[in-house]
Design a protein around this motif. Sequence first.
Motif, PDB file in Angstrom:
ATOM      1  N   THR A 100      -3.327   0.643  -3.457  1.00  0.00           N
ATOM      2  CA  THR A 100      -2.717  -0.622  -3.258  1.00  0.00           C
ATOM      3  C   THR A 100      -2.337  -1.532  -4.504  1.00  0.00           C
ATOM      4  OG1 THR A 100      -3.060  -2.651  -1.754  1.00  0.00           O
ATOM      5  CG2 THR A 100      -5.047  -1.755  -2.983  1.00  0.00           C
ATOM      6  N   MET A 125      -3.695   1.598   6.942  1.00  0.00           N
ATOM      7  CA  MET A 125      -2.576   2.286   6.738  1.00  0.00           C
ATOM      8  C   MET A 125      -2.655   3.794   7.110  1.00  0.00           C
ATOM      9  SD  MET A 125      -0.367   2.755   3.199  1.00  0.00           S
ATOM     10  CE  MET A 125      -1.693   3.765   2.268  1.00  0.00           C
ATOM     11  N   ARG A 172       1.274   0.515   9.446  1.00  0.00           N
ATOM     12  CA  ARG A 172       0.200  -0.244   9.368  1.00  0.00           C
ATOM     13  C   ARG A 172      -0.549  -0.779  10.442  1.00  0.00           C
ATOM     14  NH1 ARG A 172       4.066  -3.847   9.355  1.00  0.00           N
ATOM     15  NH2 ARG A 172       4.175  -6.131   9.267  1.00  0.00           N
ATOM     16  N   ILE A 213      -6.507  -3.658   8.773  1.00  0.00           N
ATOM     17  CA  ILE A 213      -6.205  -3.246   7.106  1.00  0.00           C
ATOM     18  C   ILE A 213      -6.266  -1.715   6.920  1.00  0.00           C
ATOM     19  CG2 ILE A 213      -6.174  -4.073   4.848  1.00  0.00           C
ATOM     20  CD1 ILE A 213      -8.134  -6.457   5.793  1.00  0.00           C
ATOM     21  N   MET A 264       0.922  -1.340  -0.016  1.00  0.00           N
ATOM     22  CA  MET A 264       0.078   0.073   0.152  1.00  0.00           C
ATOM     23  C   MET A 264       1.028   1.103   0.108  1.00  0.00           C
ATOM     24  SD  MET A 264      -3.108  -1.023   2.526  1.00  0.00           S
ATOM     25  CE  MET A 264      -4.049   0.193   2.236  1.00  0.00           C
ATOM     26  N   ASN A 293      -2.177  -4.162  10.852  1.00  0.00           N
ATOM     27  CA  ASN A 293      -2.554  -5.184  10.190  1.00  0.00           C
ATOM     28  C   ASN A 293      -4.018  -5.916  10.367  1.00  0.00           C
ATOM     29  OD1 ASN A 293      -1.610  -7.439   8.235  1.00  0.00           O
ATOM     30  ND2 ASN A 293      -1.869  -8.895   9.993  1.00  0.00           N
ATOM     31  N   ASN A 339       5.418  -2.592   2.387  1.00  0.00           N
ATOM     32  CA  ASN A 339       5.128  -3.796   2.056  1.00  0.00           C
ATOM     33  C   ASN A 339       4.267  -4.335   3.291  1.00  0.00           C
ATOM     34  OD1 ASN A 339       6.241  -4.520  -0.496  1.00  0.00           O
ATOM     35  ND2 ASN A 339       8.270  -4.539   0.677  1.00  0.00           N
ATOM     36  N   TRP A 340       2.891  -4.731   2.878  1.00  0.00           N
ATOM     37  CA  TRP A 340       2.176  -4.871   4.058  1.00  0.00           C
ATOM     38  C   TRP A 340       2.662  -6.351   4.816  1.00  0.00           C
ATOM     39  CZ3 TRP A 340      -1.447  -1.622   5.428  1.00  0.00           C
ATOM     40  CH2 TRP A 340      -2.170  -1.957   6.447  1.00  0.00           C
ATOM     41  N   ASN A 341       3.138  -7.378   4.406  1.00  0.00           N
ATOM     42  CA  ASN A 341       3.581  -8.477   5.057  1.00  0.00           C
ATOM     43  C   ASN A 341       4.826  -8.300   5.780  1.00  0.00           C
ATOM     44  OD1 ASN A 341       2.166  -9.309   2.426  1.00  0.00           O
ATOM     45  ND2 ASN A 341       1.465 -11.026   3.620  1.00  0.00           N
TER      46      ASN A 341
END
Length: 123
Positions: A98, A79, A72, A77, A34, A74, A52-54
């Motif tokens: 995203t 940001m 973020r 969800i 995102m 998580n 990077n979300w992960n």
Amino acid sequence: QVQLVESGGGLVQAGGSLRLSCTASGRTFSSYAMGWFRQAPGKEREFVAAINWNSGSTYYADSVKGRFTISRDNAKITMYLQMNSLKPDDTAVYYCATKAGGLRVGALQYDYWGQGTQVTVSS
């Protein structure tokens, strides 16, 4: 489909702070990024920051390094973009976006966009 909603924009004086939020819904990607972009009147849309979300790894445009922080939540969800030491040149509509896979700085790499939130910094 992915839906993105930004919030937190407003009018602040130079040197002030704002925190933008972007909440996503409908995502089914196993790996995604995102990012935040901004566009001032008469100018091209430019990259601000992405995550990077992960992994949580981040990247910032040179113009905002040391002043803006992307993060973020998580579970939600969501940001965030914490903007400190704001300058008049930061005035723009800020967009959340995203994409599947790792972060990129090019706007064309992002497939889903929010409606934008106005940030105005007075001198």
